[in-house]
Motif scaffolding. Sequence first.
Motif, PDB file in Angstrom:
ATOM      1  N   TYR A   1     -36.326  -4.871  -0.786  1.00 54.35           N
ATOM      2  CA  TYR A   1     -34.998  -4.214  -0.400  1.00 54.35           C
ATOM      3  C   TYR A   1     -33.822  -4.776  -1.377  1.00 54.35           C
ATOM      4  O   TYR A   1     -33.555  -6.237  -1.140  1.00 54.35           O
ATOM      5  CB  TYR A   1     -34.532  -4.158   0.971  1.00 54.35           C
ATOM      6  CG  TYR A   1     -35.559  -3.066   1.744  1.00 54.35           C
ATOM      7  CD1 TYR A   1     -36.910  -3.025   1.757  1.00 54.35           C
ATOM      8  CD2 TYR A   1     -34.880  -2.007   2.287  1.00 54.35           C
ATOM      9  CE1 TYR A   1     -37.660  -2.206   2.485  1.00 54.35           C
ATOM     10  CE2 TYR A   1     -35.628  -1.054   2.854  1.00 54.35           C
ATOM     11  CZ  TYR A   1     -36.744  -1.000   2.960  1.00 54.35           C
ATOM     12  OH  TYR A   1     -37.701  -0.233   3.469  1.00 54.35           O
TER      13      TYR A   1
ATOM     14  N   VAL B   1     -39.803  -6.582   2.383  1.00 55.51           N
ATOM     15  CA  VAL B   1     -40.196  -6.128   3.424  1.00 55.51           C
ATOM     16  C   VAL B   1     -41.166  -5.551   3.625  1.00 55.51           C
ATOM     17  O   VAL B   1     -41.775  -4.786   2.965  1.00 55.51           O
ATOM     18  CB  VAL B   1     -39.118  -4.945   4.156  1.00 55.51           C
ATOM     19  CG1 VAL B   1     -39.549  -4.226   5.464  1.00 55.51           C
ATOM     20  CG2 VAL B   1     -37.530  -5.846   4.327  1.00 55.51           C
TER      21      VAL B   1
ATOM     22  N   CYS C   1     -26.721  -8.946   3.789  1.00 57.93           N
ATOM     23  CA  CYS C   1     -26.134  -8.911   2.502  1.00 57.93           C
ATOM     24  C   CYS C   1     -24.597  -9.464   2.346  1.00 57.93           C
ATOM     25  O   CYS C   1     -23.922  -8.736   2.772  1.00 57.93           O
ATOM     26  CB  CYS C   1     -26.159  -7.729   1.607  1.00 57.93           C
ATOM     27  SG  CYS C   1     -25.382  -7.715  -0.032  1.00 57.93           S
TER      28      CYS C   1
ATOM     29  N   LEU D   1     -31.537  -6.449   7.889  1.00 51.96           N
ATOM     30  CA  LEU D   1     -31.334  -7.025   6.543  1.00 51.96           C
ATOM     31  C   LEU D   1     -29.723  -7.339   6.577  1.00 51.96           C
ATOM     32  O   LEU D   1     -28.892  -6.732   7.119  1.00 51.96           O
ATOM     33  CB  LEU D   1     -31.677  -6.117   5.531  1.00 51.96           C
ATOM     34  CG  LEU D   1     -33.256  -5.679   5.487  1.00 51.96           C
ATOM     35  CD1 LEU D   1     -33.295  -4.990   4.281  1.00 51.96           C
ATOM     36  CD2 LEU D   1     -33.989  -6.853   5.380  1.00 51.96           C
TER      37      LEU D   1
ATOM     38  N   GLU E   1     -29.106 -11.422  -0.102  1.00 46.24           N
ATOM     39  CA  GLU E   1     -29.674 -10.654   0.894  1.00 46.24           C
ATOM     40  C   GLU E   1     -30.580 -11.536   1.705  1.00 46.24           C
ATOM     41  O   GLU E   1     -30.995 -12.836   1.287  1.00 46.24           O
ATOM     42  CB  GLU E   1     -30.726  -9.586   0.374  1.00 46.24           C
ATOM     43  CG  GLU E   1     -29.931  -8.333  -0.499  1.00 46.24           C
ATOM     44  CD  GLU E   1     -30.423  -8.742  -1.886  1.00 46.24           C
ATOM     45  OE1 GLU E   1     -30.439  -7.622  -2.518  1.00 46.24           O
ATOM     46  OE2 GLU E   1     -30.764  -9.912  -2.548  1.00 46.24           O
TER      47      GLU E   1
ATOM     48  N   THR F   1     -35.028  -8.687  -1.204  1.00 45.54           N
ATOM     49  CA  THR F   1     -35.676  -9.453   0.052  1.00 45.54           C
ATOM     50  C   THR F   1     -37.008  -8.511   0.324  1.00 45.54           C
ATOM     51  O   THR F   1     -36.768  -7.211   0.571  1.00 45.54           O
ATOM     52  CB  THR F   1     -34.775  -9.413   1.055  1.00 45.54           C
ATOM     53  OG1 THR F   1     -35.596 -10.327   2.265  1.00 45.54           O
ATOM     54  CG2 THR F   1     -34.310  -8.213   1.751  1.00 45.54           C
TER      55      THR F   1
ATOM     56  N   GLY G   1     -35.437 -10.255   5.443  1.00 47.65           N
ATOM     57  CA  GLY G   1     -36.873  -9.514   5.204  1.00 47.65           C
ATOM     58  C   GLY G   1     -38.006 -10.196   6.085  1.00 47.65           C
ATOM     59  O   GLY G   1     -37.745 -11.261   6.385  1.00 47.65           O
TER      60      GLY G   1
ATOM     61  N   TRP H   1     -27.851  -0.144  -0.096  1.00 48.29           N
ATOM     62  CA  TRP H   1     -29.263  -0.578  -0.132  1.00 48.29           C
ATOM     63  C   TRP H   1     -30.279   0.396  -0.748  1.00 48.29           C
ATOM     64  O   TRP H   1     -30.212   1.497  -0.765  1.00 48.29           O
ATOM     65  CB  TRP H   1     -29.554  -0.919   1.536  1.00 48.29           C
ATOM     66  CG  TRP H   1     -29.121  -1.770   2.140  1.00 48.29           C
ATOM     67  CD1 TRP H   1     -28.154  -1.828   3.032  1.00 48.29           C
ATOM     68  CD2 TRP H   1     -29.188  -3.240   2.117  1.00 48.29           C
ATOM     69  NE1 TRP H   1     -27.512  -3.024   3.499  1.00 48.29           N
ATOM     70  CE2 TRP H   1     -28.359  -3.809   2.990  1.00 48.29           C
ATOM     71  CE3 TRP H   1     -30.257  -4.057   1.616  1.00 48.29           C
ATOM     72  CZ2 TRP H   1     -28.629  -5.225   3.284  1.00 48.29           C
ATOM     73  CZ3 TRP H   1     -30.408  -5.364   1.813  1.00 48.29           C
ATOM     74  CH2 TRP H   1     -29.394  -5.977   2.651  1.00 48.29           C
TER      75      TRP H   1
END
Length: 119
Positions: A94, A115, A22, A20, A6, A113, A9, A36
Amino acid sequence: QVQLVESGGGLVQAGGSLRLSCAASGRTFSTYAMGWFRQAPGKEREFVSAIIWSGGRTGYADSVKGRFTISRDNAKNTVYLQMNSLKPEDTSVYYCASQSAGSSGYNYWGQGTQVTVSS
């Protein structure tokens, strides 16, 4: 095996946006869906959004409907989560997850990641 990484963030003010990403690698040909999830301190991990890799059908948690959009780039084996109108309660780690065909659930996970949405 599938590896998920990921990115995207960060810290944003309430009302702001983040996207975001991935990136999946490895045995991605067997991917059925990607999703997610998020987990805030002291809370359980919760579903945010998912997309069926073939066909693109999507699903969202009620808390993010109308604000978040999931999408995919098949050529790049990448799934995105566009997050708009962010709220302080969206603050979480996340995680990206992948579900292989024939699997009963998400069987591969990224490292997460952070946030953070400030008020």
